[in-house]
Write a protein that holds these residues in place. Structure first.
Motif, PDB file in Angstrom:
ATOM      1  N   GLN A  27       0.833  -1.218   0.000  1.00 39.07           N
ATOM      2  CA  GLN A  27       0.000   0.000   0.000  1.00 39.07           C
ATOM      3  C   GLN A  27       0.859   1.256   0.000  1.00 39.07           C
ATOM      4  OE1 GLN A  27      -2.570  -0.380   3.406  1.00 39.07           O
ATOM      5  NE2 GLN A  27      -3.664  -2.137   2.525  1.00 39.07           N
ATOM      6  N   ALA A  28       1.926   1.223   0.798  1.00 39.95           N
ATOM      7  CA  ALA A  28       2.812   2.399   0.878  1.00 39.95           C
ATOM      8  C   ALA A  28       3.420   2.699  -0.498  1.00 39.95           C
ATOM      9  CB  ALA A  28       3.912   2.144   1.911  1.00 39.95           C
ATOM     10  N   MET A  29       3.817   1.646  -1.212  1.00 43.13           N
ATOM     11  CA  MET A  29       4.426   1.840  -2.527  1.00 43.13           C
ATOM     12  C   MET A  29       3.422   2.387  -3.534  1.00 43.13           C
ATOM     13  SD  MET A  29       7.502   1.495  -3.187  1.00 43.13           S
ATOM     14  CE  MET A  29       8.310   0.562  -4.449  1.00 43.13           C
ATOM     15  N   GLU A  30       2.200   1.879  -3.480  1.00 43.24           N
ATOM     16  CA  GLU A  30       1.183   2.381  -4.414  1.00 43.24           C
ATOM     17  C   GLU A  30       0.937   3.864  -4.174  1.00 43.24           C
ATOM     18  OE1 GLU A  30      -2.063  -0.414  -4.059  1.00 43.24           O
ATOM     19  OE2 GLU A  30      -0.876  -1.931  -5.136  1.00 43.24           O
ATOM     20  N   LYS A  31       0.849   4.213  -2.898  1.00 43.51           N
ATOM     21  CA  LYS A  31       0.635   5.618  -2.544  1.00 43.51           C
ATOM     22  C   LYS A  31       1.801   6.495  -3.017  1.00 43.51           C
ATOM     23  CE  LYS A  31      -0.363   8.174   1.546  1.00 43.51           C
ATOM     24  NZ  LYS A  31       0.054   8.113   2.938  1.00 43.51           N
ATOM     25  N   ALA A  41       9.563   7.712   5.809  1.00 48.21           N
ATOM     26  CA  ALA A  41      10.689   6.979   6.391  1.00 48.21           C
ATOM     27  C   ALA A  41      10.206   5.970   7.436  1.00 48.21           C
ATOM     28  CB  ALA A  41      11.684   7.959   7.015  1.00 48.21           C
ATOM     29  N   GLU A  42       9.100   6.268   8.064  1.00 48.26           N
ATOM     30  CA  GLU A  42       8.546   5.382   9.075  1.00 48.26           C
ATOM     31  C   GLU A  42       8.192   4.010   8.495  1.00 48.26           C
ATOM     32  OE1 GLU A  42       5.016   6.959  10.848  1.00 48.26           O
ATOM     33  OE2 GLU A  42       5.357   5.841  12.708  1.00 48.26           O
ATOM     34  N   ASP A  43       7.919   3.973   7.204  1.00 45.24           N
ATOM     35  CA  ASP A  43       7.537   2.721   6.557  1.00 45.24           C
ATOM     36  C   ASP A  43       8.746   1.949   6.028  1.00 45.24           C
ATOM     37  OD1 ASP A  43       4.913   3.321   7.097  1.00 45.24           O
ATOM     38  OD2 ASP A  43       4.540   4.263   5.151  1.00 45.24           O
ATOM     39  N   TYR A 372      12.231  -3.155  -1.665  1.00 43.19           N
ATOM     40  CA  TYR A 372      11.388  -2.604  -0.602  1.00 43.19           C
ATOM     41  C   TYR A 372      10.223  -3.551  -0.302  1.00 43.19           C
ATOM     42  CZ  TYR A 372       8.080   0.090   2.036  1.00 43.19           C
ATOM     43  OH  TYR A 372       7.193   0.464   3.011  1.00 43.19           O
ATOM     44  N   LEU A 373       9.560  -4.021  -1.366  1.00 36.58           N
ATOM     45  CA  LEU A 373       8.403  -4.899  -1.157  1.00 36.58           C
ATOM     46  C   LEU A 373       8.826  -6.180  -0.443  1.00 36.58           C
ATOM     47  CD1 LEU A 373       6.658  -4.364  -4.612  1.00 36.58           C
ATOM     48  CD2 LEU A 373       5.855  -3.563  -2.370  1.00 36.58           C
ATOM     49  N   GLU A 374       9.999  -6.696  -0.771  1.00 36.97           N
ATOM     50  CA  GLU A 374      10.475  -7.962  -0.201  1.00 36.97           C
ATOM     51  C   GLU A 374      10.919  -7.805   1.253  1.00 36.97           C
ATOM     52  OE1 GLU A 374      10.466 -10.922  -1.779  1.00 36.97           O
ATOM     53  OE2 GLU A 374      11.497 -12.031  -0.175  1.00 36.97           O
TER      54      GLU A 374
END
Ligand SMILES: *Cc1c(COP(=O)(O)O)cnc(C)c1O
Length: 458
Positions: A27-31, A41-43, A372-374
């Motif tokens: 979700q963070a990447m899609e956003k 950075a928190e993610d 990042y996703l991994e």
């Protein structure tokens, strides 16, 4: 077996980090439009986006900050920094700036007219962008070994002297307001430049009456590489080597967020009194009065201490050893990287790892996004997203020769177990490399697009 050097410090203050779930990462990447610069950075679990301003300061630096003199003009902090500047760099004049690109903006604005060229071994992104923004042409003349990821040339950041001479003869010295050199070569793998090569480049520029400026963000790491690798330099201290380097130049600019060991800061230094006067005037418009240049007094004090700590050889041995450990473990696992490991970062060779993804589908972006996703690891693409530009004469897109993902190590921040986690994540990814897909850019500004562009997965 790769060897991890024990840290020459222990941990006094901690900062929590956490790995959010895979679904949350998606979700963070899609956003973020799949742009890692757009993530909060928190993610991020292990943040290797950059080594710029992300290091840990020492107890001496924090103590020095308490001495910060916040006077507008002529602060004590400025004079303490000036003393350190004299000891290391030895230029007659300098101004502090809030970071490296502010120094670049002022220098390029004062010296470049449209159509002029700035040769270097390799310009980094902000330098490249600043030159283009003034209508100038950044020209990269690094030796060919830099483009062969497997070549273990000890100084892969070296300038190709024949290419440089031919280039000067071809365009004429009148269209080269200054020549540059980046030490270490960030865009080309964090690879060092030899003292011999810097000497030869200095002589060549000066033979044609061209000013020679050094982009010296990682001069301390470069100086230590010289000590380790260059014949005749083992007995010299890193500080002595640094002094020898800067004696050869007419000026330098630095992002002190690197080897200055601070979270914010930079400078522009020079020998010429006239140029200094013009720089001061530009600085007052943009950054501030010449004795603070966009920084607080306490920042100047942290930098005065940090510059010396960055030259400490016990620290540098650990610093280069930590980077080498990450690189050697990846090599042992068969992951293609730029060899030998550079100073501040490991550069994954995304082009070789993902041969099924063409330049215009951004293999580096594909690898960085998947990393990042991994595993919640953030690196940065250094390839066609960052450096593919239309040729100013033909309009045709020129792609860089290497498609890389840089994993930059913040100074004095991560430990061996963090790096082991990074290695294990990359090995898992490499085992399913065929499942990775390219990207399409859906929005991009004209210059420095990698910071804000958005992507769509193909
Ligand atoms: C970081 C960097 C810059 C720009 O410095 P900032 O402090 O980020 O503005 C310029 N050149 C090189 C080689 C760099 O690594």
């Amino acid at each position: 077996m790769a060897h991890y050097p024990a840290e020459p410090f222990r941990i006094k203050v901690t900062e929590p980090i956490r790995l959010i779930s895979r679904e949350e990462r998606k979700q963070a990447m899609e956003k973020a439009g799949y742009n890692l610069f757009m993530l909060a950075a928190e993610d991020v679990f292990i943040d290797l986006l950059t080594d710029s301003g992300t290091g840990a300061m020492s107890q001496s630096q924090w103590a020095a900050m308490m001495q910060g003199d916040e006077s507008y003009a002529g602060a004590r902090s400025y004079y303490r920094l000036a003393e350190t500047m004299k000891q290391i760099f030895g230029f007659e004049y300098f101004v502090p700036t809030h970071q490296g690109r502010a120094a670049e903006t002022i220098l390029t604005d004062l010296l470049i007219k449209p159509g002029m060229s700035i040769p270097s071994n390799m310009h980094f992104d902000t330098t490249d962008g600043n030159i283009r923004a003034r209508g100038g042409r950044p020209v990269n003349l690094v030796i060919d070994e830099a483009f062969n990821p497997k070549s273990r040339h000890p100084f892969k950041g070296n300038m190709d002297l024949d290419k440089l001479r031919n280039f000067i003869l071809q365009v004429g010295k009148e269209s080269i307001p200054f020549g540059a050199m980046t030490i270490t070569n960030n865009a080309g793998g964090g690879q060092p430049v030899s003292l011999e090569n810097i000497k030869a480049v200095s002589e060549l520029y000066h033979e044609f009456g061209i000013l020679f400026f050094i982009d010296c963000c990682r001069y301390a790491e470069n100086s230590y590489f010289i000590k380790l690798r260059e014949p005749g330099c083992a007995q010299k201290s890193t500080l002595e080597i640094a002094r020898e380097i800067f004696k050869l130049a007419d000026g330098a600019w630095m992002s002190a967020k690197k080897d200055g060991m601070v979270n914010m800061g930079g400078f522009l230094a020079m020998r010429d009194a006239n140029l200094y006067q013009r720089v001061c005037n530009a600085l007052i418009l943009r950054e501030g009065f010449p004795t603070y240049g966009g920084l607080s007094g306490r920042d100047l004090d942290a930098l005065a201490v940090g510059l010396m700590e960055g030259l400490d050889e016990t620290y540098l041995e650990y610093r280069l050893g930590q980077t080498a450990y990450l690189g050697e473990r990846l090599i042992e696992a068969g992951i293609p990287i730029i060899e030998p490991p550079g100073g501040h970062a490991i550069y994954l060779d995304a082009g070789s790892l993902l041969p099924h993804i063409p330049h215009n589908e951004y293999p580096g972006q594909a690898l960085a996004a998947e990393l990042y996703l991994e595993g919640g690891i953030r690196g940065v693409e250094i390839g066609s997203v960052m450096f593919a530009y239309p040729n100013p004469d033909t309009g045709e897109i020129t792609y860089p020769r290497l498609e890389l993902v840089r994993l930059a190590l913040p100074r004095r921040v991560y430990t061996q177990s963090h790096l082991d986690y990074v290695v294990e994540t990359i090995i898992r990814l490499a085992n399913r490399r065929n499942t990775l897909r390219g990207f399409r850019i859906t929005y991009a500004p004209e210059l420095l697009r990698h910071f804000t562009c958005r992507f769509e997965a193909l």
